[in-house]
Design an enzyme around this catalytic site. Structure first.
Site, short mmCIF file in Angstrom:
data_model
loop_
_atom_site.label_atom_id
_atom_site.label_comp_id
_atom_site.label_asym_id
_atom_site.label_seq_id
_atom_site.Cartn_x
_atom_site.Cartn_y
_atom_site.Cartn_z
CB SER A 1 -0.96 -0.08 1.20
OG SER A 1 -1.93 0.92 1.14
CG ASP B 1 -6.86 -3.19 -2.87
OD1 ASP B 1 -7.45 -2.27 -2.26
OD2 ASP B 1 -5.64 -3.39 -2.77
CG HIS C 1 -5.66 -2.26 0.70
ND1 HIS C 1 -4.98 -2.03 -0.48
CD2 HIS C 1 -5.06 -1.49 1.64
CE1 HIS C 1 -4.05 -1.11 -0.26
NE2 HIS C 1 -4.07 -0.78 1.02
#
Ligand SMILES: *[C@@H]1O[C@H](CO)[C@@H](O)[C@H](O)[C@H]1NC(C)=O
Length: 330
Positions: free
Chosen positions: A38, A123, A157
């Site tokens: 991320s 995600d 995610h």
């Protein structure tokens, strides 16, 4: 009351005593690689692109292409959720301009580097079109055959692991590590190191994990740059012999995954330590802290909260991590 206060002081002193200063090892030439998830992945690609003369591979879990935010939080949020607004050719032009100015290493140094990109199909934080854009960016600078991708897993995610964390396709706000029956850390590192790694079967001696003094790399004021006063380093048993050649890999946590947020949960469970112990890879885990308003989720700087040069070699977080690698013997 007094007694419990004394116990708190005593515990604080014990943990302070375990903080080491980084010192040199015999780092195998050409072995420095970086990965992240991320915001940590955005930082990982920044570190690779800016220091490509020294960094030879990058692993990107649920990341963002280099320079996407262009120094703006609003643009950063667009990169995440509306990637159709991102022009990769524009990012490439911007990168080439930096290289011409010498604010990042010559882009020719990326040739031959290895890139691993993971993006889950589920995600909901960073749109998975970003994974394709990372590939599109790197194809301009290095061979497609050196890029490995995994875009088919129904992962939310997360940092995908073999057997730790939340359900693969569910958002896990406890720590953003999901059990996807997928050894993300091993597969990333194995690609970055040319498929040469041993499977991660070795037990991990916890005594090989240390906290190190991060503050000295920020002029003693790490909190001014949203950085913690301590980070983590894992020194595999074999690497304790400072004449033994070891590889060096930097792992960059995502937002809400710092030690301030979740202690050592990410460091111990993201899947990296086993790979490192089996393959003589020293792991450096720099740590971010929250800063009210500018960085409330403890993210590495990929939009400019710590300075306009956040994605260049002089960026304060970028340079500090580079200096940590230098100290370790890069
Ligand atoms: C990086 O690229 C420059 C310019 O092409 C070259 O002179 C230099 O040797 C390269 N450095 C490394 C470590 O390959």
């Amino acid at each position: 009351m007094l007694k419990s206060a004394m116990i708190v002081v005593f515990l604080a002193q014990v943990s302070l005593g375990q903080i080491i200063n980084l010192q040199p090892y015999a780092i195998e030439p050409g072995s420095l690689t970086v990965s992240g998830i991320s915001a940590g992945a955005a930082m990982a690609t920044q570190f690779h692109v800016a220091f490509s003369a020294d960094v030879n591979g990058v692993g990107i879990f649920a990341g963002i292409p280099y320079g996407c935010a262009k120094g703006s939080l609003a643009v950063a949020l667009n990169c995440m959720s509306s990637p159709f607004l991102t022009s990769v050719p524009t990012l490439i032009d911007r990168t080439d301009g930096f290289a011409q100015d010498g604010t990042i290493d010559p882009t020719s140094n990326m040739s031959g580097d290895r890139v691993y990109v993971f993006h889950g199909t589920r995600d909901s934080t960073v749109n998975n079109r970003n994974g394709e854009q990372v590939v599109e960016f790197y194809q301009n600078y290095l061979s497609t055959s050196d890029i490995a991708t995994e875009f088919t897993i129904a992962a939310e995610h997360c940092q995908p692991t073999d057997n730790f964390g939340g359900e693969c396709n569910r958002q896990n706000t406890d720590n953003y590590i999901n059990d996807c029956d997928y050894r993300g850390a091993f597969l990333a590192l194995n690609h970055l190191y040319g498929g040469s790694l041993l499977p991660d079967m070795t037990a991990v001696p916890e005594s090989n994990l240390f906290q190190f003094d991060q503050a000295e790399f920020f002029g003693g004021r790490p909190e001014s740059y949203s950085m913690d006063s301590v980070g983590y380093i894992y020194i595999p048993t074999e690497c304790k012999d400072p004449t033994r050649y070891c590889k060096l890999h930097v792992v960059l946590h995502g937002c809400l995954q710092s030690s301030q947020e979740i202690g050592d949960v990410f460091v111990k469970n993201a899947g990296y330590l086993e790979v490192a112990e089996s393959n003589a890879i020293i792991l450096l885990f720099p740590q971010v802290v929250k800063t009210p308003v500018s960085n409330p989720n403890a993210c590495f700087d990929w939009w400019g909260y710590a300075g306009n040069d956040y994605d260049l070699k002089t960026g304060v977080q970028m340079d500090a991590i580079y200096q940590m690698c230098k100290r370790l013997g890069l």
